[in-house]
Scaffold this motif. Structure first.
Motif, PDB file in Angstrom:
ATOM      1  N   HIS A   1      13.001  -7.863  -1.123  1.00  0.00           N
ATOM      2  CA  HIS A   1      12.177  -9.288  -1.888  1.00  0.00           C
ATOM      3  C   HIS A   1      11.308  -9.372  -0.639  1.00  0.00           C
ATOM      4  CE1 HIS A   1      16.026  -9.689  -4.325  1.00  0.00           C
ATOM      5  NE2 HIS A   1      16.801  -9.527  -3.423  1.00  0.00           N
ATOM      6  N   GLN A   2      10.748  -8.228   0.175  1.00  0.00           N
ATOM      7  CA  GLN A   2       9.739  -8.894   0.668  1.00  0.00           C
ATOM      8  C   GLN A   2       8.396  -8.767   0.342  1.00  0.00           C
ATOM      9  OE1 GLN A   2      10.563  -5.744   4.379  1.00  0.00           O
ATOM     10  NE2 GLN A   2       7.957  -5.925   4.693  1.00  0.00           N
ATOM     11  N   LEU A   3       7.646  -9.396   0.612  1.00  0.00           N
ATOM     12  CA  LEU A   3       5.944  -9.741  -0.549  1.00  0.00           C
ATOM     13  C   LEU A   3       5.785  -8.848  -0.164  1.00  0.00           C
ATOM     14  CD1 LEU A   3       4.995 -13.049   0.792  1.00  0.00           C
ATOM     15  CD2 LEU A   3       6.216 -12.226  -1.205  1.00  0.00           C
ATOM     16  N   ALA A   4       4.949  -7.876  -0.786  1.00  0.00           N
ATOM     17  CA  ALA A   4       4.482  -6.456  -0.923  1.00  0.00           C
ATOM     18  C   ALA A   4       3.358  -6.378   0.867  1.00  0.00           C
ATOM     19  CB  ALA A   4       3.648  -5.994  -1.936  1.00  0.00           C
ATOM     20  N   GLY A   5       2.458  -7.736   0.568  1.00  0.00           N
ATOM     21  CA  GLY A   5       1.192  -7.332   1.629  1.00  0.00           C
ATOM     22  C   GLY A   5       0.964  -7.052   3.003  1.00  0.00           C
ATOM     23  N   THR A   6       3.495  -7.688   2.801  1.00  0.00           N
ATOM     24  CA  THR A   6       3.614  -7.858   5.153  1.00  0.00           C
ATOM     25  C   THR A   6       4.388  -6.301   4.718  1.00  0.00           C
ATOM     26  OG1 THR A   6       6.110  -8.506   4.098  1.00  0.00           O
ATOM     27  CG2 THR A   6       4.017 -10.001   4.732  1.00  0.00           C
ATOM     28  N   MET A   7       4.824  -5.730   4.686  1.00  0.00           N
ATOM     29  CA  MET A   7       5.135  -4.082   4.341  1.00  0.00           C
ATOM     30  C   MET A   7       4.203  -3.057   5.085  1.00  0.00           C
ATOM     31  SD  MET A   7       7.509  -3.245   0.945  1.00  0.00           S
ATOM     32  CE  MET A   7       6.293  -3.096   0.711  1.00  0.00           C
ATOM     33  N   SER A   8       3.848  -2.418   5.699  1.00  0.00           N
ATOM     34  CA  SER A   8       3.573  -1.153   6.291  1.00  0.00           C
ATOM     35  C   SER A   8       2.424  -0.352   4.714  1.00  0.00           C
ATOM     36  CB  SER A   8       4.436  -0.365   6.862  1.00  0.00           C
ATOM     37  OG  SER A   8       4.772   0.637   6.662  1.00  0.00           O
ATOM     38  N   GLY A   9       1.353   0.294   5.721  1.00  0.00           N
ATOM     39  CA  GLY A   9       0.730   0.863   4.866  1.00  0.00           C
ATOM     40  C   GLY A   9       1.515   1.985   4.344  1.00  0.00           C
ATOM     41  N   GLY A  10       2.399   2.458   4.503  1.00  0.00           N
ATOM     42  CA  GLY A  10       3.041   4.167   4.231  1.00  0.00           C
ATOM     43  C   GLY A  10       4.302   2.961   2.804  1.00  0.00           C
ATOM     44  N   GLU A  11       4.579   2.015   3.173  1.00  0.00           N
ATOM     45  CA  GLU A  11       5.628   1.357   2.501  1.00  0.00           C
ATOM     46  C   GLU A  11       4.731   1.314   0.886  1.00  0.00           C
ATOM     47  OE1 GLU A  11       8.772  -0.304   5.572  1.00  0.00           O
ATOM     48  OE2 GLU A  11       7.199  -1.153   5.209  1.00  0.00           O
ATOM     49  N   GLN A  12       3.620   0.353   1.575  1.00  0.00           N
ATOM     50  CA  GLN A  12       2.551  -0.637   0.087  1.00  0.00           C
ATOM     51  C   GLN A  12       2.329   1.029  -0.996  1.00  0.00           C
ATOM     52  OE1 GLN A  12      -0.045  -3.173   0.921  1.00  0.00           O
ATOM     53  NE2 GLN A  12       0.800  -3.855   3.068  1.00  0.00           N
TER      54      GLN A  12
ATOM     55  N   PRO B   1      -5.474   4.174  -7.462  1.00  0.00           N
ATOM     56  CA  PRO B   1      -7.004   4.395  -6.695  1.00  0.00           C
ATOM     57  C   PRO B   1      -7.005   4.343  -5.275  1.00  0.00           C
ATOM     58  CG  PRO B   1      -6.510   2.517  -8.109  1.00  0.00           C
ATOM     59  CD  PRO B   1      -5.199   2.976  -7.576  1.00  0.00           C
ATOM     60  N   GLU B   2      -8.034   4.373  -4.468  1.00  0.00           N
ATOM     61  CA  GLU B   2      -8.223   4.509  -2.952  1.00  0.00           C
ATOM     62  C   GLU B   2      -7.951   3.136  -2.514  1.00  0.00           C
ATOM     63  OE1 GLU B   2     -11.365   7.508  -0.966  1.00  0.00           O
ATOM     64  OE2 GLU B   2     -12.146   5.738  -2.143  1.00  0.00           O
ATOM     65  N   GLY B   3      -6.832   3.661  -1.428  1.00  0.00           N
ATOM     66  CA  GLY B   3      -6.552   2.337  -0.492  1.00  0.00           C
ATOM     67  C   GLY B   3      -5.438   1.159  -2.125  1.00  0.00           C
ATOM     68  N   ARG B   4      -4.984   1.740  -2.759  1.00  0.00           N
ATOM     69  CA  ARG B   4      -3.856   1.741  -3.120  1.00  0.00           C
ATOM     70  C   ARG B   4      -3.497   0.271  -3.940  1.00  0.00           C
ATOM     71  NH1 ARG B   4      -2.683   1.546   3.533  1.00  0.00           N
ATOM     72  NH2 ARG B   4      -2.584   3.294   3.086  1.00  0.00           N
ATOM     73  N   SER B   5      -2.747  -0.128  -4.912  1.00  0.00           N
ATOM     74  CA  SER B   5      -3.061  -1.523  -5.967  1.00  0.00           C
ATOM     75  C   SER B   5      -1.477  -1.727  -5.613  1.00  0.00           C
ATOM     76  CB  SER B   5      -3.943  -0.765  -6.918  1.00  0.00           C
ATOM     77  OG  SER B   5      -2.668   0.100  -7.288  1.00  0.00           O
ATOM     78  N   VAL B   6      -1.341  -2.883  -5.569  1.00  0.00           N
ATOM     79  CA  VAL B   6       0.021  -3.273  -5.127  1.00  0.00           C
ATOM     80  C   VAL B   6      -0.585  -5.111  -5.087  1.00  0.00           C
ATOM     81  CG1 VAL B   6       1.291  -1.936  -4.415  1.00  0.00           C
ATOM     82  CG2 VAL B   6       0.904  -3.359  -2.659  1.00  0.00           C
ATOM     83  N   PHE B   7      -0.220  -5.972  -5.381  1.00  0.00           N
ATOM     84  CA  PHE B   7       0.216  -7.979  -5.489  1.00  0.00           C
ATOM     85  C   PHE B   7       0.530  -8.515  -3.976  1.00  0.00           C
ATOM     86  CE2 PHE B   7       0.040  -6.531  -9.974  1.00  0.00           C
ATOM     87  CZ  PHE B   7      -0.930  -7.521 -10.380  1.00  0.00           C
ATOM     88  N   PRO B   8      -0.055  -8.719  -3.121  1.00  0.00           N
ATOM     89  CA  PRO B   8       0.273  -8.460  -2.085  1.00  0.00           C
ATOM     90  C   PRO B   8       0.936  -9.958  -1.265  1.00  0.00           C
ATOM     91  CG  PRO B   8      -1.956  -9.474  -2.000  1.00  0.00           C
ATOM     92  CD  PRO B   8      -1.616  -8.501  -2.965  1.00  0.00           C
ATOM     93  N   ASN B   9       0.417 -10.542  -2.346  1.00  0.00           N
ATOM     94  CA  ASN B   9       1.388 -11.964  -1.990  1.00  0.00           C
ATOM     95  C   ASN B   9       3.103 -12.367  -3.490  1.00  0.00           C
ATOM     96  OD1 ASN B   9      -0.610 -12.886  -0.143  1.00  0.00           O
ATOM     97  ND2 ASN B   9      -1.583 -13.742  -2.366  1.00  0.00           N
TER      98      ASN B   9
END
Ligand SMILES: Nc1ncnc2c1ncn2[C@@H]1O[C@H](COP(=O)(O)OP(=O)(O)OP(=O)(O)O)[C@@H](O)[C@H]1O
Ligand SMILES: [Mg+2]
Length: 235
Positions: free
Chosen positions: A130-141, A86-94
């Motif tokens: 091993h990085q939290l998804a919410g701390t990655m760049s928009g492109g990486e997410q 969906p628009e705005g992606r969908s990953v669990f940031p934590n």
């Protein structure tokens, strides 16, 4: 012509009394990448929501690989091969990158296979596993969101504004991967506001405006005939 992977027929949908989809007709051939372009408010994301079972249509039909699916639930759609980002992606940031991916194994593909596929398409995700998804760049997410989508082994991938908020270089990189995913046999409908990179990897393009498809054709034709609507100064 063989049965399209996605066939949308005279589809209508509304928010309250305001009709936003006003008779959408759209066919995505099997194995193709189709770009769906159109300005702000055209109804693109609403179409994605209706196709993916998150919003009800008021009338019309949707066929997925020849099977009638209008009104089907998202999890049933996933089982027949539809996957939506969906628009705005969908990953669990934590959760970490790896945790985000492993969670997708509930759909049936074993976790190691999911990780292999994700890291093969996006080596960067391996570096950051091993990085939290919410701390990655928009492109990486967005890479992570795409990898999560691939984990369900989809037949048709719906991508709503992959490029949103990302630098052109990253968008190019993501679309190169879209092309590689398509080469592996996945059909793809990518929705974008502007032509940009999407048309470079697309086999077909459609233009939506005011809740209807107003043009379809090969990317070159669409660019020529619809330059005003789809370029909008941001190509
Ligand atoms: N939840 C909602 N409730 C009421 N109206 C909505 C809702 N979501 C969208 N709309 C309206 O429906 C119309 C189509 O919106 P939609 O999000 O489908 O457009 P879009 O083509 O995806 O636009 P964009 O390129 O800006 O993402 C807009 O006029 C919008 O304001
Ligand atoms: Mg949208």
């Amino acid at each position: 012509m063989s049965v399209p992977i996605l066939d949308v027929i005279d589809l209508h949908a509304a928010y309250g009394r305001i009709e936003v989809l006003r008779g959408v007709d759209l066919a995505v051939p099997r194995g193709a990448v189709m770009a769906l372009l159109g300005p702000n408010g055209a109804g693109k994301s609403t179409l994605v929501k209706v196709i993916s079972g998150q919003k009800e249509a008021t009338s019309g039909d949707i066929h997925l690989a020849g099977v009638h699916v209008r009104g089907a639930r998202s999890d049933d759609l996933a089982r027949v091969g539809l996957c939506t980002i969906p628009e705005g992606r969908s990953v669990f940031p934590n959760l970490t990158v790896e945790e985000n991916l492993v969670l997708m194994s509930y759909a049936g593909v074993p976790a190691p296979a999911i990780l292999d596929t994700a890291y093969a398409y996006f080596p960067r995700l391996h570096e950051r596993r091993h990085q939290l998804a919410g701390t990655m760049s928009g492109g990486e997410q967005q890479m992570l969101a795409m990898s999560r989508a691939l984990a369900s082994d989809p037949a048709l991938l719906l991508l709503d504004e992959l490029s949103m908020g990302l630098a052109p270089l990253i968008v190019d990189e993501l679309y190169e991967t879209v092309a590689r995913i398509a080469e592996s046999g996945v059909s793809i409908l990518c929705i974008e506001q502007f032509a940009r990179t999407a048309l470079r990897v697309a086999d077909y393009a459609a233009v939506m405006s005011g809740g209807r498809i107003v043009a379809t054709g090969e990317p070159g034709e669409i660019l020529e005939t619809m330059a005003d609507v789809i370029l909008g100064g941001a190509a």
